[in-house]
Motif scaffolding. Structure first.
Motif, PDB file in Angstrom:
ATOM      1  N   ARG A   1      27.511 -31.697  21.655  1.00  0.00           N
ATOM      2  CA  ARG A   1      27.599 -30.285  21.296  1.00  0.00           C
ATOM      3  C   ARG A   1      29.057 -29.912  21.046  1.00  0.00           C
ATOM      4  O   ARG A   1      29.984 -30.601  21.482  1.00  0.00           O
ATOM      5  CB  ARG A   1      27.001 -29.405  22.382  1.00  0.00           C
ATOM      6  CG  ARG A   1      27.848 -29.264  23.636  1.00  0.00           C
ATOM      7  CD  ARG A   1      27.176 -28.382  24.673  1.00  0.00           C
ATOM      8  NE  ARG A   1      28.117 -27.997  25.722  1.00  0.00           N
ATOM      9  CZ  ARG A   1      27.779 -27.397  26.848  1.00  0.00           C
ATOM     10  NH1 ARG A   1      26.494 -27.127  27.087  1.00  0.00           N
ATOM     11  NH2 ARG A   1      28.686 -27.049  27.747  1.00  0.00           N
TER      12      ARG A   1
ATOM     13  N   PRO B   1      28.539 -23.881  22.168  1.00  0.00           N
ATOM     14  CA  PRO B   1      27.508 -24.827  22.620  1.00  0.00           C
ATOM     15  C   PRO B   1      26.160 -24.682  21.913  1.00  0.00           C
ATOM     16  O   PRO B   1      25.310 -25.567  22.049  1.00  0.00           O
ATOM     17  CB  PRO B   1      27.376 -24.505  24.115  1.00  0.00           C
ATOM     18  CG  PRO B   1      28.666 -23.858  24.492  1.00  0.00           C
ATOM     19  CD  PRO B   1      29.100 -23.088  23.282  1.00  0.00           C
TER      20      PRO B   1
ATOM     21  N   PHE C   1      24.534 -28.043  18.588  1.00  0.00           N
ATOM     22  CA  PHE C   1      24.307 -29.316  19.272  1.00  0.00           C
ATOM     23  C   PHE C   1      23.316 -30.149  18.491  1.00  0.00           C
ATOM     24  O   PHE C   1      22.508 -29.625  17.713  1.00  0.00           O
ATOM     25  CB  PHE C   1      23.795 -29.095  20.696  1.00  0.00           C
ATOM     26  CG  PHE C   1      22.442 -28.443  20.768  1.00  0.00           C
ATOM     27  CD1 PHE C   1      21.279 -29.209  20.707  1.00  0.00           C
ATOM     28  CD2 PHE C   1      22.315 -27.073  20.881  1.00  0.00           C
ATOM     29  CE1 PHE C   1      20.032 -28.619  20.768  1.00  0.00           C
ATOM     30  CE2 PHE C   1      21.074 -26.464  20.937  1.00  0.00           C
ATOM     31  CZ  PHE C   1      19.919 -27.240  20.884  1.00  0.00           C
TER      32      PHE C   1
END
Length: 582
Positions: free
Chosen positions: A62, A67, A70
């Motif tokens: 990621r 995040p 990913f």
């Protein structure tokens, strides 16, 4: 947690490794992709590795700064899995797929271009007819045979810009080179991530995208029709020692493993590995595709274990008998998402519907690509390709109408994600709405017949902060909060009853709503305040009174803003978008 760069440095001292179907060594691919990611401002981290049996690896990576970006990679070796994950990361950056479910904000929606420098915007006009020049007349009839889908439903979720109209992306028809404009909305609703790939060369990327299309189309047909596939002879599996070792490892771990030829009599480049769990009788069918038999078989095996340790292979449904349930689009959708749908008992018969074919359709990347194109054209299908090279990597998205859709055409009319555009402007400024605007929004939600259990964040394309009440807000709770804001007792009671039955909220929040339901039904709530305080506690009672008396509205839901800048995670998502689209 490891950085990809650390792993690369270690790998560079080793001899180069090449695998079938790839036009560069794994080491060279990894180094190139990582360097290009760093150059445009993405810092990818490896978050988890799995190697449950010999010859099967998977990794989750990621972006450090956002995040939500990913991917997962899989392969027969650690290097192959890493290259796979980085390639998928680039395919999703290049094609904008990382943002397909999210609102890009008012600022980006009014830029020179939103999705693609060569996009075209088609005005809606006065009626419901789709504009001329959008798609082709033949494709318009294919996607909307009854002319039931209004042009306004083709406004994309990402911009929601009805004033500009329908945003469409150019695709090239391979048969004759004709450019055809496909609505962003149609691609997002019907095709999702199917047919996307990145590669070392253009043909490698396209061959992989076409293999994915074959895989999912054949997989759906096999599951939907309850077809029974022939076993692959042990002598054939033994030609590929690493694959054979992985299969042996699964069997030694106590699982029933079936290895099947899914080519439907040598017509398609697809293989299958099915796991039968003796403890809970779960059945999990995994498919892989590529014009080379070995690659297709390895992909079926690695897909089976991608992101899964051996002790997490429980929980898959047992084989089913209800053929209509198995053929239902919802079950097929689950098979697309994580392969955890129901498989027919007919799939497990001893007598296959086809003879085993020891097929192999290609030996080079050029042959991989040419065979795949010719096979689809021979069946009368058209292939539309969009290449994306603006990030310095070959990436593409391929559409094969009538073949590569993940969702049925009816989704455009009944489950079109453009519905979120209608309620988003009001929700972006929810705490600021007047009573009249709250009443209008409540009426609109009713008219749209939105299911009470739908997540509001998904409807409007919001990436909510994890500690925000927006994260788990459902339509049913939103209706309740609007009813509280305008003092509609009947709607308040209805909303409280729904949320009590649905239940999936924090205990603190649910208790406040139970208290509100009591307040509505008491003739003089003030006269019962001591008892209410004993039942619910002073803090809960105070919160319930504040909402019921309109002293406080919307129970912690804050203003999102025109660009959803009220969510820190959404801001980071849009910052990432600007890295790839300026």
């Amino acid at each position: 947690m490891l950085s990809v760069m650390t792993s690369i440095d270690d790998a560079m001292n080793a001899p180069e490794h090449f695998i079938p179907g790839k036009d560069a060594s794994l080491e060279a691919s990894i180094a190139t992709l990582h360097a290009k990611l760093e150059a445009i401002g993405f810092h990818v981290e490896e978050r988890s590795w799995l190697n449950p049996v010999e010859g099967v690896w998977s990794v989750h990576i990621r972006d450090r700064d956002c995040p939500l970006l990913f991917t997962n990679g899989k392969g027969g070796s650690e290097l192959a899995a890493r290259a796979s994950a980085l390639g998928e990361f680039f395919e999703r950056l290049s094609t904008n797929y990382f943002w397909t479910h999210f609102y890009l904000g008012d600022t980006i929606a009014n830029r020179h271009y939103v999705h693609h420098p060569e996009e075209r915007w088609f005005e809606l006009g006065d009626g419901n007819a789709w504009p001329k020049g959008l798609l082709t007349p033949e494709l318009q009839r294919l996607y909307d045979p009854d002319r039931a889908v209004r042009a306004a439903q083709l406004i994309d979720l990402n911009s929601g810009n009805a004033d500009r109209g329908i945003c469409a992306i150019p695709y090239q028809r391979l048969a004759d080179g004709e450019t055809v404009y496909f609505p962003v909305n149609l691609i997002g609703n019907l095709y999702v991530s199917n047919g996307m790939s990145a590669g070392n060369t253009l043909k490698e990327a396209r061959a992989q995208a076409l293999a994915e299309i074959f895989e999912r189309n054949v997989k759906f047909r096999i599951i939907r029709d309850g077809l029974c596939l022939p076993d692959v002879p042990a002598a054939v599996i033994d030609r590929y020692p690493r694959i054979a070792a992985g299969i042996r490892g699964l069997r030694e771990a106590g699982f029933g493993i079936l290895v099947k030829d899914a080519s439907l009599g040598g017509r398609y480049p697809v293989m299958n590995v099915t796991l039968l769990h003796p403890d809970d009788q779960g059945c999990f069918a995994s498919f892989g595709a590529h014009p080379r038999f070995e690659v297709a078989l390895e992909r079926a095996l690695t897909e089976l274990l991608q992101g899964r340790a051996l002790d997490s292979l429980e929980g898959f449904p047992a084989p089913g008998f209800d053929e209509s349930e198995i053929a239902d689009p919802q079950n097929l959708e689950i098979h697309f998402v994580d392969s955890s749908g129901v498989i027919s008992w007919r799939f497990l018969r001893d007598t296959p519907d086809f003879e085993f074919v020891d097929w192999n359709f290609a030996t080079t990347t050029d042959e991989d690509y040419r065979w795949s194109v010719d096979a689809l054209h021979a069946e009368g299908h058209e292939i539309y390709v969009a290449d994306f090279t603006h990030l310095g990597v070959y990436a593409c998205r391929i559409l094969v109408p009538g073949v590569s859709e993940i969702y049925p055409f009816e989704e455009l009319e009944f489950e079109n994600n453009s519905v979120g555009n209608l309620i988003r402007p009001a929700l972006a400024r929810l705490p600021e709405l007047s009573d009249d605007e709250c009443a209008e929004l409540l009426d609109l939600i009713g008219e749209l017949e939105l299911a009470d259990d739908r997540l509001v964040s998904v409807l409007i394309g919001l990436a909510p902060d994890p500690d925000s009440p927006w994260t788990d807000l459902r339509v049913g709770e939103l209706k309740l909060l609007l009813a509280l804001a305008i003092g509609d007792d009947d709607a308040i009671l209805e909303g409280c009853a729904w949320i009590a039955q649905y239940g999936q909220r924090s205990d603190t929040r649910l208790k406040v709503y139970r208290c509100i339901a009591d307040l509505v039904q008491l003739d003089d709530p003030g006269a019962f305040e001591p008892a209410l305080a004993l039942l619910y506690g002073r803090e809960t009672l105070a919160q319930a009174f504040a909402l019921y008396n309109q002293d406080e509205r919307f129970f912690g839901l804050t203003t999102l803003g025109d660009d959803f800048e009220g969510s820190a995670i959404h801001r980071r998502l849009l910052e990432a978008y600007r890295k790839v689209r300026g």
